[in-house]
Design an enzyme around this catalytic site. Structure first.
Site, PDB file in Angstrom:
ATOM      1  N   LYS A  49     -43.247  40.820  47.983  1.00  0.00           N
ATOM      2  CA  LYS A  49     -42.417  42.014  47.794  1.00  0.00           C
ATOM      3  C   LYS A  49     -42.718  43.130  48.787  1.00  0.00           C
ATOM      4  CE  LYS A  49     -40.184  40.519  45.558  1.00  0.00           C
ATOM      5  NZ  LYS A  49     -39.551  39.187  45.811  1.00  0.00           N
TER       6      LYS A  49
ATOM      7  N   HIS B  58     -47.937  33.513  51.947  1.00  0.00           N
ATOM      8  CA  HIS B  58     -48.533  34.639  51.225  1.00  0.00           C
ATOM      9  C   HIS B  58     -50.057  34.441  51.140  1.00  0.00           C
ATOM     10  CE1 HIS B  58     -44.858  36.561  50.090  1.00  0.00           C
ATOM     11  NE2 HIS B  58     -44.509  35.749  49.130  1.00  0.00           N
TER      12      HIS B  58
HETATM   13  P1  PAP Z   1     -40.933  37.910  48.763  1.00  0.00           P
HETATM   14  O1  PAP Z   1     -42.266  38.373  49.232  1.00  0.00           O
HETATM   15  O2  PAP Z   1     -40.942  37.386  47.365  1.00  0.00           O
HETATM   16  O3  PAP Z   1     -40.247  37.002  49.710  1.00  0.00           O
HETATM   17  P2  PAP Z   1     -39.739  40.324  49.713  1.00  0.00           P
HETATM   18  O4  PAP Z   1     -38.646  39.965  50.623  1.00  0.00           O
HETATM   19  O5  PAP Z   1     -41.009  40.792  50.282  1.00  0.00           O
HETATM   20  O6  PAP Z   1     -39.982  39.182  48.653  1.00  0.00           O
HETATM   21  O7  PAP Z   1     -39.278  41.493  48.747  1.00  0.00           O
HETATM   22  C1  PAP Z   1     -38.000  41.905  48.561  1.00  0.00           C
HETATM   23  C2  PAP Z   1     -37.979  43.374  48.877  1.00  0.00           C
HETATM   24  O8  PAP Z   1     -37.575  43.539  50.228  1.00  0.00           O
HETATM   25  C3  PAP Z   1     -36.944  44.060  48.021  1.00  0.00           C
HETATM   26  O9  PAP Z   1     -37.363  45.407  47.840  1.00  0.00           O
HETATM   27  P3  PAP Z   1     -36.878  46.313  46.630  1.00  0.00           P
HETATM   28  O10 PAP Z   1     -37.119  45.538  45.376  1.00  0.00           O
HETATM   29  O11 PAP Z   1     -37.724  47.549  46.688  1.00  0.00           O
HETATM   30  O12 PAP Z   1     -35.455  46.594  46.852  1.00  0.00           O
HETATM   31  C4  PAP Z   1     -35.726  43.936  48.904  1.00  0.00           C
HETATM   32  O13 PAP Z   1     -34.692  44.820  48.578  1.00  0.00           O
HETATM   33  C5  PAP Z   1     -36.330  44.235  50.265  1.00  0.00           C
HETATM   34  N1  PAP Z   1     -35.504  43.700  51.347  1.00  0.00           N
HETATM   35  C6  PAP Z   1     -34.934  42.487  51.447  1.00  0.00           C
HETATM   36  N2  PAP Z   1     -34.258  42.362  52.581  1.00  0.00           N
HETATM   37  C7  PAP Z   1     -34.387  43.519  53.242  1.00  0.00           C
HETATM   38  C8  PAP Z   1     -33.889  44.006  54.497  1.00  0.00           C
HETATM   39  N3  PAP Z   1     -33.134  43.259  55.271  1.00  0.00           N
HETATM   40  N4  PAP Z   1     -34.246  45.256  54.859  1.00  0.00           N
HETATM   41  C9  PAP Z   1     -35.023  46.018  54.089  1.00  0.00           C
HETATM   42  N5  PAP Z   1     -35.513  45.630  52.890  1.00  0.00           N
HETATM   43  C10 PAP Z   1     -35.200  44.387  52.463  1.00  0.00           C
END
Ligand code: PAP
Length: 327
Positions: free
Chosen positions: A80, A144
């Site tokens: 995240k 991770h």
């Molecule tokens: P993961 O580690 O499980 O793969 P990850 O992608 O790190 O997840 O977390 C998702 C977060 O990145 C979300 O944040 P939020 O809950 O605070 O909204 C998601 O919205 C954000 N995110 C995904 N894609 C993008 C992007 N292209 N630009 C900026 N933030 C993004």
């Protein structure tokens, strides 16, 4: 076994060894301290970190099977922290010769996690979707994994690591929402309490970041340590930094032709979130839409009470005291 293990299939002559690893992991999981995570899933404490029931065997298998190459690039995050975004940016950047930024770009048809899968979750052949292979960049991997659990060859080879982390309070809030999508019934208060105790996938999140931070200070040519907030603030600067770090500089011609903005536009939150594949598609554990919630800095203010924010800040200050790291 060759490094293809992580990207393609397990060689038959290693079946016996794989069986032994599986048996070893099964026994290990039965004796390690565990904590309820979401649904019926547990996290297991191994060498100081809380790991999932598939993640742990995956990491142990990689330790004996994965042979990093000097040209490999490993994207590492705490969950995240912007993993999906980093995968998209790096896929677009590193593969721009094979996949120019146009209407046929793989990122318009595939979720970034399908294009750059987690190496620890891709080690068993049955979990690989052969259909994805045409798109997969052979050099790019993601994980991770805590630093101490990486395959030895990642550290001893010329393989580069890009590490991305994020404000701890935003990680906590993002994580709870994600787990809700996965079906957790845990209240935010309960989740917060566990998170503060370090119980989250690959947590404690502080220890994860600190190990990479220290290593990046010692080996800046090996590990590029980035923050989500920095990427949000100066995306163009960071894209160029990433290009330089992995040795594929953005040329003056590319810059003049608008490549930086094209990649940033392709990988932007709004663009990715609105693609059909990310609105309606499904990944390993959840719908792709779960990876695109708000994408903002400071959303924690809408969820944490003053006491909660203070508690997390205190833990962060204590853990990072004297190391020059702030999240
Ligand atoms: P993961 O580690 O499980 O793969 P990850 O992608 O790190 O997840 O977390 C998702 C977060 O990145 C979300 O944040 P939020 O809950 O605070 O909204 C998601 O919205 C954000 N995110 C995904 N894609 C993008 C992007 N292209 N630009 C900026 N933030 C993004």
């Amino acid at each position: 076994m060759s490094r293809t293990t992580a990207t393609s299939t397990t060689q038959p002559n290693n079946a016996e060894q794989d069986g032994q690893i599986q048996e070893y992991c099964k026994n290990l999981l039965s004796i390690l301290p565990k904590e309820r995570w979401y649904g019926s899933a547990y996290l297991y404490k191994y060498k100081g970190f809380w790991l999932g029931p598939n993640q742990l065997p995956g990491l142990i298998t990689l330790q004996s099977h994965f042979q990093a190459q000097d040209t490999d690039i490993l994207l590492i995050t705490t969950p995240k922290s912007g993993t999906t975004w980093l995968k998209a940016l790096m896929f677009a950047l590193a593969n721009r010769k094979e996949y120019p930024i146009n209407q046929n770009h793989p990122l318009l048809q595939q979720n970034p996690h399908a294009l750059v899968p987690f190496m620890e979750l891709s080690v068993s052949p049955e979990k690989l979707n052969p259909a994805d292979h045409s798109y997969r960049c052979r050099q790019l991997f993601s994980s991770h994994s805590p630093l101490r659990l990486l395959p030895e060859s990642v550290l001893s080879s010329g393989c580069k690591i890009v590490y991305l982390c994020r404000n701890i309070k935003d990680v906590c809030v993002s994580y709870w929402h994600f787990n809700k999508k996965l079906g957790t019934e845990t209240s935010f208060e309960e989740f917060f309490d566990m998170f503060c105790k370090g119980v989250s996938l690959s947590g404690p999140v502080w220890d994860h970041a600190l190990d990479y931070w220290k290593e990046s200070l010692e080996k800046p040519e090996k590990i590029l340590f980035l923050k989500y907030e920095g990427l949000k603030e100066k995306p163009g600067f960071h894209l160029k930094l990433l290009a330089e770090f992995i040795g594929c500089l953005i040329s003056p011609d590319e810059e003049r032709s608008g490549l930086v903005d094209e990649i940033l536009g392709l990988c932007s939150f709004d663009n990715l979130r609105n693609l059909d594949v990310n609105k309606y598609g499904r990944g390993r554990t959840t719908g792709n839409e779960a990876y695109f919630r708000k994408g903002e800095v400071g959303d924690w203010k809408n969820y944490l009470t003053e006491e909660m924010a203070e508690r997390l800040d205190q833990i962060t200050a204590q853990k990072f005291h004297g190391y020059g790291l702030n999240l």
